[in-house]
Design an enzyme around this catalytic site. Structure first.
Site, mmCIF file in Angstrom:
data_model
loop_
_atom_site.group_PDB
_atom_site.id
_atom_site.type_symbol
_atom_site.label_atom_id
_atom_site.label_comp_id
_atom_site.label_asym_id
_atom_site.label_seq_id
_atom_site.Cartn_x
_atom_site.Cartn_y
_atom_site.Cartn_z
ATOM 1 N N GLN A 1 0.851 -1.198 0.000
ATOM 2 C CA GLN A 1 0.000 0.000 0.000
ATOM 3 C C GLN A 1 0.886 1.246 0.000
ATOM 4 O O GLN A 1 0.396 2.359 -0.088
ATOM 5 C CB GLN A 1 -0.884 0.021 1.244
ATOM 6 C CG GLN A 1 -1.847 -1.145 1.321
ATOM 7 C CD GLN A 1 -2.439 -1.284 2.717
ATOM 8 O OE1 GLN A 1 -3.396 -0.633 3.067
ATOM 9 N NE2 GLN A 1 -1.845 -2.140 3.532
ATOM 10 N N HIS B 1 -1.522 1.508 -4.253
ATOM 11 C CA HIS B 1 -1.941 2.907 -4.104
ATOM 12 C C HIS B 1 -1.102 3.870 -4.933
ATOM 13 O O HIS B 1 -1.175 5.076 -4.724
ATOM 14 C CB HIS B 1 -1.909 3.308 -2.618
ATOM 15 C CG HIS B 1 -2.954 2.585 -1.795
ATOM 16 N ND1 HIS B 1 -2.922 2.526 -0.421
ATOM 17 C CD2 HIS B 1 -4.065 1.899 -2.178
ATOM 18 C CE1 HIS B 1 -3.976 1.828 0.010
ATOM 19 N NE2 HIS B 1 -4.667 1.436 -1.037
HETATM 20 P P1 OAD Z 1 -1.393 2.957 8.909
HETATM 21 O O1 OAD Z 1 -0.683 4.198 9.292
HETATM 22 O O2 OAD Z 1 -2.887 2.963 8.951
HETATM 23 O O3 OAD Z 1 -0.919 1.764 9.838
HETATM 24 C C1 OAD Z 1 0.438 1.522 10.074
HETATM 25 C C2 OAD Z 1 0.548 0.225 10.884
HETATM 26 O O4 OAD Z 1 1.918 -0.062 11.028
HETATM 27 C C3 OAD Z 1 -0.062 0.302 12.291
HETATM 28 O O5 OAD Z 1 -0.848 -0.860 12.518
HETATM 29 C C4 OAD Z 1 1.176 0.313 13.201
HETATM 30 O O6 OAD Z 1 0.949 -0.350 14.437
HETATM 31 C C5 OAD Z 1 2.178 -0.444 12.355
HETATM 32 N N1 OAD Z 1 3.592 -0.119 12.597
HETATM 33 C C6 OAD Z 1 4.154 1.080 12.866
HETATM 34 N N2 OAD Z 1 5.492 0.981 12.960
HETATM 35 C C7 OAD Z 1 5.796 -0.313 12.725
HETATM 36 C C8 OAD Z 1 7.007 -1.068 12.678
HETATM 37 N N3 OAD Z 1 8.203 -0.495 12.883
HETATM 38 N N4 OAD Z 1 6.937 -2.399 12.437
HETATM 39 C C9 OAD Z 1 5.737 -3.007 12.236
HETATM 40 N N5 OAD Z 1 4.563 -2.354 12.267
HETATM 41 C C10 OAD Z 1 4.580 -1.027 12.507
HETATM 42 O O7 OAD Z 1 -0.838 2.554 7.454
HETATM 43 P P2 OAD Z 1 -1.507 1.616 6.339
HETATM 44 O O8 OAD Z 1 -2.201 0.455 6.942
HETATM 45 O O9 OAD Z 1 -0.462 1.376 5.345
HETATM 46 O O10 OAD Z 1 -3.385 5.421 1.541
HETATM 47 O O11 OAD Z 1 -2.595 2.613 5.722
HETATM 48 C C11 OAD Z 1 -3.293 2.246 4.574
HETATM 49 C C12 OAD Z 1 -3.490 3.429 3.670
HETATM 50 O O12 OAD Z 1 -4.094 4.504 4.402
HETATM 51 C C13 OAD Z 1 -2.213 4.032 3.105
HETATM 52 O O13 OAD Z 1 -1.743 3.343 1.972
HETATM 53 C C14 OAD Z 1 -2.628 5.425 2.772
HETATM 54 C C15 OAD Z 1 -3.491 5.761 3.966
HETATM 55 O O14 OAD Z 1 -4.486 6.694 3.778
HETATM 56 C C16 OAD Z 1 -3.004 6.249 0.539
HETATM 57 O O15 OAD Z 1 -2.127 7.053 0.652
HETATM 58 C C17 OAD Z 1 -3.767 6.078 -0.709
#
Ligand code: OAD
Length: 249
Positions: free
Chosen positions: A104, A122
């Site tokens: 993503q 994305h």
């Molecule tokens: P999020 O910011 O929603 O979630 C990030 C996840 O990574 C959370 O569950 C954290 O607990 C976890 N996390 C943080 N640091 C970490 C680490 N060092 N190791 C492992 N896990 C860690 O991001 P996404 O799920 O990617 O869309 O969000 C999905 C979409 O929402 C993105 O692609 C973006 C956003 O709006 C667009 O830009 C189109």
């Protein structure tokens, strides 16, 4: 689970026998490289409103404002490097008969880390798309030479080649990720809050087709109730350790 000696041998056995392995990544996999995530206490959506910056309406209303924000993010990401989590995922593609990486993330760090063909659901922050002709261009200027930037072919404005809220994913990308999820024997979800659709539905689709789901995250997520094993901790540490344990199993 955060201790690799606690991982049931059955998981490594299944991984060894797997034909199709799929990894879905989210912002967390790039966090240790220095790329901000979207949700959580330090997340981008805490300080910025998605509807003002990451929608087509916002771009039509004020393209310069939207491009200023993407320019700022590009400047943040440009000097950053892949971390050991990206490198472990790149290595995984050589360990299984069939391997699909779905991300993503728009930061391009998987490719820099050696993954050959990540499916960027994305889009990519280093690409622009002409609003008149739809042509996609690579653009690595940091900072951008003009805001908003224009199409080198026709002179019309370009937009970030990113899927914004309310927009549909490319149909080829969609069929590729759904097909991979359906065929997965093992499905990894790494560093994603599993909130944004359709990415969030992929682990469920894989599970309903009998895949084993493994999650790597700092904390439990929306997917935690369907996973076989949840490895808690920073993926830049847990993924390489998991891979080493698997290789020596
Ligand atoms: P999020 O910011 O929603 O979630 C990030 C996840 O990574 C959370 O569950 C954290 O607990 C976890 N996390 C943080 N640091 C970490 C680490 N060092 N190791 C492992 N896990 C860690 O991001 P996404 O799920 O990617 O869309 O969000 C999905 C979409 O929402 C993105 O692609 C973006 C956003 O709006 C667009 O830009 C189109």
């Amino acid at each position: 689970m955060d201790n690799f000696s606690d991982i049931p041998g059955e998981i490594f056995d299944k991984l060894q026998a797997a034909n199709q392995v799929v990894v879905l990544t989210g912002a967390g996999v790039s966090a240790e490289s220095g790329v901000p995530t979207f949700r959580g206490s330090e997340g981008l959506w805490r300080n910025f409103k998605a509807e003002d910056l990451a929608t087509l309406d916002a771009f039509i209303k004020d393209p310069s404002l939207v491009w200023e924000w993407y320019n700022m993010r590009r400047e943040t990401i440009a000097p950053l490097n892949p971390n050991p989590g990206h490198l472990a995922i790149a290595e995984m593609e050589h360990l299984f008969p069939q391997f699909t990486l779905i991300t993503q993330n728009v930061d391009g760090l998987h490719k820099l880390g050696g993954s050959t063909n990540p499916v960027e659901m994305h889009g990519n922050i280093w690409k622009t798309r002409c609003i008149a002709e739809g042509t996609v261009f690579e653009n690595r200027d940091t900072p951008l030479k003009e805001i908003p930037p224009h199409c080198p072919d026709c002179g019309e404005m370009v937009r970030p080649h990113i899927v914004w809220f309310g927009e549909s994913l490319d149909t080829i990308v969609l069929s590729c990720v759904f097909d991979a999820a359906k065929r997965a024997d093992i499905f990894f979800v790494v560093g994603s809050s599993s909130i944004v659709q359709p990415a969030a539905s992929l682990a469920h689709l894989a599970k309903s087709n009998d895949a084993m789901i493994l999650e790597f995250n700092l904390e439990p997520t929306m997917d935690s109730d369907i996973v076989h094993s949840s490895v808690l901790g920073p993926s830049g540490e847990t993924l390489p350790k998991f891979l080493e344990s698997f290789k020596s199993h």
